[in-house]
Scaffold this active site. Structure first.
Site, mmCIF file in Angstrom:
data_model
loop_
_atom_site.group_PDB
_atom_site.id
_atom_site.type_symbol
_atom_site.label_atom_id
_atom_site.label_comp_id
_atom_site.label_asym_id
_atom_site.label_seq_id
_atom_site.Cartn_x
_atom_site.Cartn_y
_atom_site.Cartn_z
ATOM 1 N N SER A 14 0.716 -1.276 0.223
ATOM 2 C CA SER A 14 0.083 -0.005 0.178
ATOM 3 C C SER A 14 0.907 1.310 0.155
ATOM 4 O O SER A 14 0.546 2.164 0.106
ATOM 5 C CB SER A 14 -0.936 -0.003 1.212
ATOM 6 O OG SER A 14 -0.110 0.093 2.472
ATOM 7 N N PRO A 16 3.097 3.650 -1.962
ATOM 8 C CA PRO A 16 3.423 4.019 -3.233
ATOM 9 C C PRO A 16 4.859 4.306 -3.592
ATOM 10 O O PRO A 16 5.217 4.048 -4.904
ATOM 11 C CB PRO A 16 2.593 5.179 -3.494
ATOM 12 C CG PRO A 16 2.248 5.993 -2.275
ATOM 13 C CD PRO A 16 2.232 4.824 -1.375
ATOM 14 N N LYS A 18 7.382 2.921 -2.386
ATOM 15 C CA LYS A 18 8.064 1.444 -2.454
ATOM 16 C C LYS A 18 7.644 0.967 -3.871
ATOM 17 O O LYS A 18 8.470 0.440 -4.672
ATOM 18 C CB LYS A 18 7.343 0.469 -1.516
ATOM 19 C CG LYS A 18 8.044 0.274 -0.246
ATOM 20 C CD LYS A 18 7.588 -0.961 0.463
ATOM 21 C CE LYS A 18 7.940 -1.060 1.956
ATOM 22 N NZ LYS A 18 7.634 -2.095 2.740
ATOM 23 N N GLU A 42 0.125 -7.975 9.362
ATOM 24 C CA GLU A 42 1.346 -8.583 9.614
ATOM 25 C C GLU A 42 1.470 -9.264 10.996
ATOM 26 O O GLU A 42 0.788 -8.552 12.097
ATOM 27 C CB GLU A 42 2.566 -7.531 9.676
ATOM 28 C CG GLU A 42 2.820 -7.015 8.110
ATOM 29 C CD GLU A 42 3.911 -5.943 7.922
ATOM 30 O OE1 GLU A 42 4.391 -5.482 9.228
ATOM 31 O OE2 GLU A 42 4.313 -5.716 7.049
ATOM 32 N N ASP A 71 9.443 -6.397 3.256
ATOM 33 C CA ASP A 71 9.392 -5.729 4.472
ATOM 34 C C ASP A 71 10.557 -5.124 4.816
ATOM 35 O O ASP A 71 11.404 -5.981 4.713
ATOM 36 C CB ASP A 71 8.898 -6.984 5.430
ATOM 37 C CG ASP A 71 8.282 -6.255 6.799
ATOM 38 O OD1 ASP A 71 7.573 -5.195 6.782
ATOM 39 O OD2 ASP A 71 8.698 -6.827 7.929
ATOM 40 N N ASP A 149 13.870 8.655 5.124
ATOM 41 C CA ASP A 149 15.129 9.024 3.933
ATOM 42 C C ASP A 149 15.501 10.397 4.375
ATOM 43 O O ASP A 149 16.994 10.550 4.215
ATOM 44 C CB ASP A 149 14.207 9.458 2.620
ATOM 45 C CG ASP A 149 14.056 8.009 1.613
ATOM 46 O OD1 ASP A 149 14.760 7.022 2.250
ATOM 47 O OD2 ASP A 149 13.847 8.118 0.490
ATOM 48 N N LYS A 169 19.674 7.398 -4.658
ATOM 49 C CA LYS A 169 19.282 6.227 -3.654
ATOM 50 C C LYS A 169 19.037 4.870 -4.324
ATOM 51 O O LYS A 169 19.523 4.043 -3.831
ATOM 52 C CB LYS A 169 17.885 6.640 -3.156
ATOM 53 C CG LYS A 169 17.487 5.851 -1.921
ATOM 54 C CD LYS A 169 16.137 6.234 -1.844
ATOM 55 C CE LYS A 169 15.483 5.131 -0.699
ATOM 56 N NZ LYS A 169 14.081 5.235 -0.205
ATOM 57 N N HIS A 174 18.935 -0.269 0.451
ATOM 58 C CA HIS A 174 18.747 -1.548 0.821
ATOM 59 C C HIS A 174 17.708 -2.148 0.096
ATOM 60 O O HIS A 174 17.785 -3.421 -0.463
ATOM 61 C CB HIS A 174 18.265 -1.349 2.324
ATOM 62 C CG HIS A 174 16.973 -0.448 2.522
ATOM 63 N ND1 HIS A 174 17.054 0.901 2.247
ATOM 64 C CD2 HIS A 174 15.589 -0.465 2.824
ATOM 65 C CE1 HIS A 174 15.775 1.372 2.598
ATOM 66 N NE2 HIS A 174 15.065 0.879 2.736
HETATM 67 P P1 IMP Z 1 7.234 -1.691 5.922
HETATM 68 O O1 IMP Z 1 8.075 -2.297 5.081
HETATM 69 O O2 IMP Z 1 6.017 -1.284 5.219
HETATM 70 O O3 IMP Z 1 6.826 -2.167 7.026
HETATM 71 O O4 IMP Z 1 7.697 -0.374 6.293
HETATM 72 C C1 IMP Z 1 8.895 -0.106 7.052
HETATM 73 C C2 IMP Z 1 8.840 1.474 7.393
HETATM 74 O O5 IMP Z 1 10.086 1.828 7.251
HETATM 75 C C3 IMP Z 1 8.089 2.236 6.394
HETATM 76 O O6 IMP Z 1 7.038 2.790 6.695
HETATM 77 C C4 IMP Z 1 9.128 3.688 6.162
HETATM 78 O O7 IMP Z 1 8.731 4.368 7.158
HETATM 79 C C5 IMP Z 1 10.158 3.019 6.588
HETATM 80 N N1 IMP Z 1 11.026 2.532 5.341
HETATM 81 C C6 IMP Z 1 11.140 1.354 4.826
HETATM 82 N N2 IMP Z 1 12.184 1.681 3.544
HETATM 83 C C7 IMP Z 1 12.521 2.995 3.701
HETATM 84 C C8 IMP Z 1 13.304 3.687 2.705
HETATM 85 O O8 IMP Z 1 13.631 3.546 1.597
HETATM 86 N N3 IMP Z 1 13.117 5.059 2.910
HETATM 87 C C9 IMP Z 1 12.416 5.628 3.861
HETATM 88 N N4 IMP Z 1 11.927 5.043 4.762
HETATM 89 C C10 IMP Z 1 11.712 3.452 4.724
#
Ligand code: IMP
Length: 190
Positions: A14, A16, A18, A42, A71, A149, A169, A174
């Site tokens: 959900s 956008p 990502k 989850e 995740d 970020d 980036k 990651h």
């Molecule tokens: P999830 O993977 O949807 O559980 O999200 C983990 C949380 O980590 C996200 O809501 C972001 O707040 C943070 N997060 C994960 N990847 C990134 C990234 O590439 N940049 C910034 N925040 C991130």
């Protein structure tokens, strides 16, 4: 480039931001997919791998089509890995300002971002691909970007993910590491 077309391969998220980062990485690797804009429940665990595995298993049971999800989390060494698997909740509640407050008196700002991709192609077959980027928490928010970020500076860099901009980036993140592993495997397996 060789296009591997799978009409039913789904990316479930959900988020956008990502979705758009992942689309760029996978498109470069010739993998197309459908973005299913949906959230899912989850389980609670201290392990991103366990959370991703169980989420993929449950989604596959419901959707019965090959799918993947991601995740991710920010792990701060001096806070014993917090927020880690709770990154999403922590971002929504205290946000970057709250994390910076927690780090106010802490000199060692070492942290890491982790991404785990889980790909499900049947009930019992979940494949995991992980990406870790070491770095540190900035002293203040810098740049415009989503999530953490503006406060995460990758190792050997002077700028936060947000200051670097999406193109840079995408070369070090990651997410890039995890999805490149996934792409390489997906193009050759089966
Ligand atoms: P999830 O993977 O949807 O559980 O999200 C983990 C949380 O980590 C996200 O809501 C972001 O707040 C943070 N997060 C994960 N990847 C990134 C990234 O590439 N940049 C910034 N925040 C991130």
């Amino acid at each position: 480039m060789n296009q591997k077309i799978s009409s039913t391969l789904l990316f479930v998220t959900s988020n956008p931001n990502k979705a758009s980062e992942v689309r760029k990485i996978l498109n470069k690797n010739g993998i197309s997919f459908h973005h299913m804009n949906a959230s899912y429940q989850e389980i609670q665990s201290s392990s991103l791998k366990t959370i991703a595995t169980e989420s993929a298993r449950c989604l596959y049971e419901r959707l019965k089509t090959p799918l993947f999800l991601e995740d991710s989390g920010l792990f701060i060494e001096q806070l014993s890995g917090f927020p880690g698997p709770y990154s999403s909740y922590v971002y929504k509640t205290i946000g970057n300002s709250g994390v910076l407050k927690l780090m106010f008196t802490i000199a060692n700002r070492t942290s890491r971002f982790e991404s785990v991709v889980a790909y499900a192609e049947n009930d019992n077959d979940i494949h995991l691909f992980s990406g870790i980027v070491l770095g540190r928490i900035a002293d203040k928010k810098k740049g415009k970007g989503w999530g953490f970020d503006p406060i995460f500076i990758p190792r050997n860099c002077d700028e936060t993910y947000a200051e670097m901009g999406i193109e840079s980036k995408q070369r070090v993140s990651h997410r890039y590491v995890a999805f490149t592993k996934f792409s390489n495997w997906f193009k050759t397996h089966g």
